[in-house]
Design a protein around this motif. Structure first.
Motif, mmCIF file in Angstrom:
data_model
loop_
_atom_site.group_PDB
_atom_site.id
_atom_site.type_symbol
_atom_site.label_atom_id
_atom_site.label_comp_id
_atom_site.label_asym_id
_atom_site.label_seq_id
_atom_site.Cartn_x
_atom_site.Cartn_y
_atom_site.Cartn_z
ATOM 1 N N VAL A 139 111.993 37.909 -39.788
ATOM 2 C CA VAL A 139 112.416 38.619 -41.757
ATOM 3 C C VAL A 139 110.549 39.044 -42.365
ATOM 4 C CG1 VAL A 139 113.890 38.444 -43.023
ATOM 5 C CG2 VAL A 139 114.609 38.918 -41.273
ATOM 6 N N CYS A 140 110.506 37.023 -42.616
ATOM 7 C CA CYS A 140 109.883 36.913 -43.195
ATOM 8 C C CYS A 140 108.530 37.078 -43.450
ATOM 9 C CB CYS A 140 109.550 35.205 -43.561
ATOM 10 S SG CYS A 140 111.319 34.347 -44.088
ATOM 11 N N GLU A 141 107.694 37.334 -41.986
ATOM 12 C CA GLU A 141 106.718 37.732 -41.774
ATOM 13 C C GLU A 141 106.322 39.138 -42.259
ATOM 14 O OE1 GLU A 141 104.338 35.599 -38.580
ATOM 15 O OE2 GLU A 141 106.046 34.473 -38.550
ATOM 16 N N GLY A 142 107.468 40.099 -42.042
ATOM 17 C CA GLY A 142 107.385 41.466 -41.941
ATOM 18 C C GLY A 142 107.145 42.159 -40.866
ATOM 19 N N MET A 143 107.705 41.451 -39.627
ATOM 20 C CA MET A 143 107.266 41.866 -38.361
ATOM 21 C C MET A 143 107.831 42.993 -37.944
ATOM 22 S SD MET A 143 107.507 38.228 -35.725
ATOM 23 C CE MET A 143 105.560 37.413 -35.493
ATOM 24 N N ASP A 144 107.700 44.144 -37.143
ATOM 25 C CA ASP A 144 108.550 45.111 -36.744
ATOM 26 C C ASP A 144 108.761 44.282 -35.104
ATOM 27 O OD1 ASP A 144 105.913 46.028 -34.273
ATOM 28 O OD2 ASP A 144 105.714 47.295 -35.473
ATOM 29 N N GLU A 145 109.509 45.202 -34.291
ATOM 30 C CA GLU A 145 110.450 45.182 -33.033
ATOM 31 C C GLU A 145 108.907 44.834 -31.998
ATOM 32 O OE1 GLU A 145 112.370 47.400 -29.586
ATOM 33 O OE2 GLU A 145 111.577 48.655 -31.069
ATOM 34 N N ALA A 146 107.829 45.278 -32.086
ATOM 35 C CA ALA A 146 107.482 44.754 -30.929
ATOM 36 C C ALA A 146 106.542 43.339 -31.224
ATOM 37 C CB ALA A 146 106.273 46.196 -31.031
ATOM 38 N N GLN A 147 106.019 43.580 -32.516
ATOM 39 C CA GLN A 147 105.912 42.334 -32.783
ATOM 40 C C GLN A 147 106.528 40.869 -32.415
ATOM 41 O OE1 GLN A 147 104.495 43.743 -36.321
ATOM 42 N NE2 GLN A 147 102.439 43.945 -36.389
ATOM 43 N N VAL A 148 107.763 40.906 -32.549
ATOM 44 C CA VAL A 148 108.575 39.413 -33.130
ATOM 45 C C VAL A 148 109.181 39.645 -31.375
ATOM 46 C CG1 VAL A 148 111.074 40.755 -32.739
ATOM 47 C CG2 VAL A 148 110.252 38.690 -33.457
ATOM 48 N N LEU A 149 108.971 40.448 -30.550
ATOM 49 C CA LEU A 149 109.121 40.024 -29.249
ATOM 50 C C LEU A 149 107.871 39.733 -28.564
ATOM 51 C CD1 LEU A 149 111.204 43.915 -28.039
ATOM 52 C CD2 LEU A 149 112.037 41.210 -28.286
ATOM 53 N N ARG A 150 106.853 40.958 -29.217
ATOM 54 C CA ARG A 150 105.590 39.878 -28.002
ATOM 55 C C ARG A 150 105.628 38.371 -28.269
ATOM 56 N NH1 ARG A 150 102.234 43.210 -29.793
ATOM 57 N NH2 ARG A 150 101.641 42.638 -32.201
ATOM 58 N N VAL B 17 116.109 32.510 -30.755
ATOM 59 C CA VAL B 17 116.139 33.575 -31.365
ATOM 60 C C VAL B 17 116.387 33.973 -32.758
ATOM 61 C CG1 VAL B 17 119.327 34.129 -31.150
ATOM 62 C CG2 VAL B 17 117.161 35.653 -30.815
ATOM 63 N N VAL B 18 117.717 32.835 -33.415
ATOM 64 C CA VAL B 18 116.953 32.338 -34.988
ATOM 65 C C VAL B 18 115.885 32.586 -35.726
ATOM 66 C CG1 VAL B 18 117.960 31.940 -36.810
ATOM 67 C CG2 VAL B 18 119.717 31.651 -35.193
ATOM 68 N N VAL B 19 115.601 31.079 -34.934
ATOM 69 C CA VAL B 19 114.026 30.959 -35.768
ATOM 70 C C VAL B 19 113.039 32.148 -35.355
ATOM 71 C CG1 VAL B 19 111.359 29.576 -34.967
ATOM 72 C CG2 VAL B 19 113.641 28.749 -34.957
ATOM 73 N N MET B 20 113.244 32.994 -33.926
ATOM 74 C CA MET B 20 111.994 33.947 -34.274
ATOM 75 C C MET B 20 112.049 35.320 -35.408
ATOM 76 S SD MET B 20 110.166 33.131 -32.368
ATOM 77 C CE MET B 20 109.453 34.563 -32.491
ATOM 78 N N LEU B 21 113.774 35.002 -35.650
ATOM 79 C CA LEU B 21 114.375 36.405 -36.500
ATOM 80 C C LEU B 21 114.074 36.011 -38.346
ATOM 81 C CD1 LEU B 21 117.164 37.729 -34.603
ATOM 82 C CD2 LEU B 21 115.182 39.589 -34.621
ATOM 83 N N PHE B 22 113.939 34.799 -38.200
ATOM 84 C CA PHE B 22 112.891 34.517 -39.230
ATOM 85 C C PHE B 22 111.612 34.902 -39.569
ATOM 86 C CE2 PHE B 22 117.008 31.588 -40.079
ATOM 87 C CZ PHE B 22 116.961 30.757 -41.793
ATOM 88 N N ARG B 23 111.445 34.936 -38.631
ATOM 89 C CA ARG B 23 109.407 34.977 -38.710
ATOM 90 C C ARG B 23 109.877 36.417 -39.042
ATOM 91 N NH1 ARG B 23 105.454 32.857 -33.902
ATOM 92 N NH2 ARG B 23 104.537 34.334 -35.851
ATOM 93 N N ALA C 31 119.671 39.147 -36.998
ATOM 94 C CA ALA C 31 118.460 40.025 -38.246
ATOM 95 C C ALA C 31 119.213 40.265 -39.489
ATOM 96 C CB ALA C 31 117.030 40.627 -37.812
ATOM 97 N N LEU C 32 120.787 40.527 -39.538
ATOM 98 C CA LEU C 32 121.064 40.482 -40.369
ATOM 99 C C LEU C 32 121.686 39.430 -41.166
ATOM 100 C CD1 LEU C 32 123.160 44.195 -40.097
ATOM 101 C CD2 LEU C 32 121.508 44.120 -41.593
ATOM 102 N N ARG C 33 121.881 38.327 -40.260
ATOM 103 C CA ARG C 33 122.542 37.317 -40.285
ATOM 104 C C ARG C 33 121.980 36.535 -41.696
ATOM 105 N NH1 ARG C 33 123.356 34.115 -36.470
ATOM 106 N NH2 ARG C 33 124.372 35.381 -34.492
#
Length: 251
Positions: A181-192, A173-179, A147-149
């Motif tokens: 960061v850009c959507e302001g998700m938290d840990e639970a939301q991105v994993l779900r 995983v990079v696609v999911m982490l763009f989401r 996510a830092l990258r």
């Protein structure tokens, strides 16, 4: 004014994706891949997926085609970008950026879930305790590290003033982490989101810039594959409390 639209594309199916599925099905501990992760190329299906992506780009109105292409330097991602551009007839240079590379899985690389359990039981227990998002295998990276990258890439895209629509070929995983960061998700939301609808090979995710930040305009779009009779591929989701398989399985 920086980028206004991002077209995020997971690479086409790779030879390692095929080998990983075969190893998991057989209950093997090691994924039989003859190359290091950065050198893994596309399978025959992956090439067909990349060409279908190119056909979709070719059919877009001129004002919606990408002005620039950024790609992970890993062969499967760069090959997806170049194959798609050739099929689209677009003369757009591909910028390779190491920040878009796949997650480094350290000592668990090229191991199936069974392999991680058998060879590194302590690592499997650490992952179970820390969770999928924050677990960093020895010598590797966590989702939070990636996510830092991604944050630094987004900052560069927003600062530059030349390209508005940017195609990015990278990894699930990079696609999911763009989401994330850009959507302001938290840990639970991105994993779900990853668990319920994992990123498919050569599928498109659209993020559009608004006055309030980035908005998801489409996720896992794969009509360009289905309408052309190209096989749609993905890995079955791994529950968040199970040890992750090695790199090629979910690359």
């Amino acid at each position: 004014m920086g980028a206004t639209e991002l077209l995020l594309v997971r690479h086409g199916e790779s030879t390692a994706n095929v080998a990983a599925a075969r190893a998991e099905s057989a209950g093997a501990e090691v994924i039989d891949v003859p190359h290091r992760d950065p050198d893994v190329g596309l399978s025959g299906t992956g090439l067909a997926q990349a060409r279908a992506l190119g056909a979709w780009l070719r059919e877009l109105p001129a004002e919606r085609r990408p002005d620039a292409v950024w790609s992970s330097p890993y062969r499967r991602a760069a090959e997806t970008a170049r194959t798609a551009l050739a099929a689209a007839g677009l003369d757009v240079p591909v910028r390779l950026d190491e920040r878009l590379r796949d997650r480094d899985l350290g000592i668990t690389d090229a191991l199936t879930a069974a392999g991680v359990q058998a060879r590194y039981p302590d690592e499997a227990r650490r992952r179970e305790w820390l969770g999928k998002f924050y677990h960093r295998p020895l010598g590797g990276e966590s989702w939070a590290d990636v996510a830092l990258r991604v944050r630094s890439v987004i900052a560069d895209l927003e600062r530059q003033d030349r390209d508005r629509r940017v195609l990015i070929t990278c990894h699930d995983v990079v696609v999911m982490l763009f989401r994330y960061v850009c959507e302001g998700m938290d840990e639970a939301q991105v994993l779900r989101a990853a668990r319920e609808d994992g990123v498919r090979n050569a599928a498109v995710t659209r993020l559009v810039a608004t006055s309030g930040g980035w908005r998801l305009a489409g996720y896992n779009l794969d009509a360009h594959l289905r309408t052309r009779g190209v096989k749609v591929t993905d890995e079955p989701p791994v529950p968040d409390d199970e040890p992750v398989a090695g790199g090629p399985a979910g690359a």
